[in-house]
Design a protein around this motif. Structure first.
Motif, PDB file in Angstrom:
ATOM      1  N   ARG A 134       0.858  -1.370  -0.078  1.00  0.00           N
ATOM      2  CA  ARG A 134       0.162  -0.054  -0.141  1.00  0.00           C
ATOM      3  C   ARG A 134       0.663   1.324  -0.069  1.00  0.00           C
ATOM      4  O   ARG A 134       0.453   2.287  -0.818  1.00  0.00           O
ATOM      5  CB  ARG A 134      -0.918   0.036   1.134  1.00  0.00           C
ATOM      6  N   ALA A 135       1.880   1.137   0.692  1.00  0.00           N
ATOM      7  CA  ALA A 135       2.665   2.348   0.892  1.00  0.00           C
ATOM      8  C   ALA A 135       3.584   2.573  -0.547  1.00  0.00           C
ATOM      9  O   ALA A 135       3.606   3.855  -0.883  1.00  0.00           O
ATOM     10  CB  ALA A 135       3.857   2.234   1.976  1.00  0.00           C
ATOM     11  N   GLU A 136       3.995   1.654  -1.407  1.00  0.00           N
ATOM     12  CA  GLU A 136       4.428   1.710  -2.579  1.00  0.00           C
ATOM     13  C   GLU A 136       3.448   2.198  -3.599  1.00  0.00           C
ATOM     14  O   GLU A 136       3.700   3.079  -4.341  1.00  0.00           O
ATOM     15  CB  GLU A 136       4.897   0.290  -2.895  1.00  0.00           C
ATOM     16  N   GLN A 137       2.213   1.710  -3.660  1.00  0.00           N
ATOM     17  CA  GLN A 137       1.073   2.148  -4.287  1.00  0.00           C
ATOM     18  C   GLN A 137       0.876   3.687  -4.213  1.00  0.00           C
ATOM     19  O   GLN A 137       0.945   4.455  -5.376  1.00  0.00           O
ATOM     20  CB  GLN A 137      -0.100   1.651  -4.054  1.00  0.00           C
ATOM     21  N   GLU A 138       0.832   3.982  -2.963  1.00  0.00           N
ATOM     22  CA  GLU A 138       0.858   5.828  -2.586  1.00  0.00           C
ATOM     23  C   GLU A 138       2.084   6.341  -3.158  1.00  0.00           C
ATOM     24  O   GLU A 138       1.777   7.579  -3.586  1.00  0.00           O
ATOM     25  CB  GLU A 138       0.608   5.740  -0.994  1.00  0.00           C
ATOM     26  N   ARG A 139       3.199   5.975  -2.880  1.00  0.00           N
ATOM     27  CA  ARG A 139       4.303   6.618  -3.362  1.00  0.00           C
ATOM     28  C   ARG A 139       4.180   6.907  -4.884  1.00  0.00           C
ATOM     29  O   ARG A 139       4.630   8.106  -5.312  1.00  0.00           O
ATOM     30  CB  ARG A 139       5.622   5.775  -3.090  1.00  0.00           C
TER      31      ARG A 139
END
Length: 151
Positions: A134-139
């Motif tokens: 999820r953090a990678e998608q947001e980034r």
């Protein structure tokens, strides 16, 4: 495997017909994805049926050598909006779709980028790495939004 997540982000890019044209071109030629830090493997602009494989150049996705194959399922080409939707293909860590749309408000001349997506984990590894995924998608989404500001 997991519940679906919905994402909606929008960012102002500026104003004017020239900006709308430049941003639209950067979007449909995959330049936005490249500026966002992705390796883009594709043989032309976004057209219905076109397949593209995306790979992060940096961050956890690059370290894990994640590849994200997608297929364009719709193209929007109107005087006030241009963009496309793609869906994930087998081999993508997620299953779902994502829409990218550059819009120009005829009343204010404002140009904005809209990103909408819905996805769920397609692989056990993605589910296990949930917070990191999820953090990678947001980034990457933040990088997409910033990429067209440069147009």
């Amino acid at each position: 495997m997991s519940r679906s997540r919905r994402l909606e982000r929008e960012a102002p890019l500026g104003a004017g017909a020239d900006l709308f044209e430049r941003a639209s071109r950067a979007l449909v030629t995959w330049e936005m994805h490249r500026r966002a830090g992705l390796v883009v493997v594709v043989d032309g602009p976004a057209t219905v049926g076109r397949t593209v494989t995306l790979r992060p150049r940096t961050g956890p996705g690059a370290w894990l050598r994640i590849t994200a194959p997608c297929e364009v399922t719709a193209v929007i080409d109107r005087p006030d909006a241009r963009g496309f939707t793609y869906r994930t293909l087998p081999g993508h860590p997620e299953r779902g779709w994502e829409t990218f749309l550059v819009r120009r408000d005829p009343a204010t001349d404002e140009v904005r980028l809209l990103i909408e997506a819905e996805s769920a984990h397609a692989r056990l590894t993605a589910a296990l790495g949930g917070p990191v995924v999820r953090a990678e998608q947001e980034r990457i989404t933040r990088r997409y939004l910033a990429a067209l500001v440069e147009s």
